[in-house]
Design a protein around this motif. Sequence first.
Motif, PDB file in Angstrom:
ATOM      1  N   THR A 136     -11.090   1.632 -34.037  1.00 14.24           N
ATOM      2  CA  THR A 136      -9.607   1.151 -33.575  1.00 14.24           C
ATOM      3  C   THR A 136      -9.516  -0.052 -32.971  1.00 14.24           C
ATOM      4  O   THR A 136      -8.737  -0.951 -33.242  1.00 14.24           O
ATOM      5  CB  THR A 136      -8.715   2.506 -33.021  1.00 14.24           C
ATOM      6  N   GLU A 137     -10.346   0.097 -31.748  1.00 10.69           N
ATOM      7  CA  GLU A 137     -10.341  -1.426 -30.831  1.00 10.69           C
ATOM      8  C   GLU A 137     -11.493  -2.352 -30.934  1.00 10.69           C
ATOM      9  O   GLU A 137     -11.510  -3.367 -30.349  1.00 10.69           O
ATOM     10  CB  GLU A 137     -10.070  -0.878 -29.317  1.00 10.69           C
ATOM     11  N   ASP A 138     -12.391  -1.920 -32.013  1.00  9.80           N
ATOM     12  CA  ASP A 138     -13.682  -2.767 -31.952  1.00  9.80           C
ATOM     13  C   ASP A 138     -14.074  -2.445 -33.451  1.00  9.80           C
ATOM     14  O   ASP A 138     -13.936  -1.325 -34.320  1.00  9.80           O
ATOM     15  CB  ASP A 138     -14.665  -2.111 -31.106  1.00  9.80           C
ATOM     16  N   THR A 139     -15.138  -3.315 -33.866  1.00  7.44           N
ATOM     17  CA  THR A 139     -15.954  -3.395 -35.031  1.00  7.44           C
ATOM     18  C   THR A 139     -17.378  -3.672 -34.676  1.00  7.44           C
ATOM     19  O   THR A 139     -17.608  -4.426 -34.166  1.00  7.44           O
ATOM     20  CB  THR A 139     -15.374  -4.474 -36.038  1.00  7.44           C
ATOM     21  N   LYS A 140     -17.943  -2.544 -35.051  1.00  6.70           N
ATOM     22  CA  LYS A 140     -19.663  -2.416 -34.541  1.00  6.70           C
ATOM     23  C   LYS A 140     -20.098  -3.030 -35.925  1.00  6.70           C
ATOM     24  O   LYS A 140     -20.045  -2.486 -37.304  1.00  6.70           O
ATOM     25  CB  LYS A 140     -20.079  -1.302 -34.416  1.00  6.70           C
ATOM     26  N   VAL A 141     -20.925  -3.969 -36.093  1.00  6.06           N
ATOM     27  CA  VAL A 141     -21.756  -4.561 -37.019  1.00  6.06           C
ATOM     28  C   VAL A 141     -23.061  -4.500 -36.765  1.00  6.06           C
ATOM     29  O   VAL A 141     -23.649  -4.997 -35.599  1.00  6.06           O
ATOM     30  CB  VAL A 141     -21.210  -6.087 -37.370  1.00  6.06           C
TER      31      VAL A 141
END
Length: 160
Positions: A136-141
């Motif tokens: 929701t508040e972040d994108t982990k790559v």
Amino acid sequence: MNYALCMKFTFLLGVMGLLAVSENTCMAQCKETVSPSNHKKVHYHKIQLADKMEYLTLSRTGDEIVLSYHNERIGLVFYSQMFTEIRFWTPQGQFSLYSTANDRSNWQPIFILASPVTRKELEKMKATTKIEVLLTEDTKVFNVDAQKNVMLNKAIACMH
């Protein structure tokens, strides 16, 4: 919600909790345990992503396969949408799995997303080059180098 679906969801949460509290930190072998909820054998494999604090787990009980994203850094109650996307990038394109967050409680300090996986999706995962977890508040790559791809393919082999 019908009783069978509730029982299946409860079982999946129990398996994920069991895998999360396992003290074995080996990341490159197939493992087995017995589910305390139904006494069935569970095969699982961990795939380290960034470090030991973030990893994927593939687990199989009978014909049912589940992919889980574990993040030990998220220590606060983390708001998650009902369905969270985990996107896999391969040379052939991309595909997504949609997962649900498990119940966060005081005895379970690890944030876990879990999604059922089909054998067809496992085949697509074999050539993964990048994994994105869209929170929701972040994108982990996570870039999947050759070493991580070998671990991913060992995990996929454990699911057969």
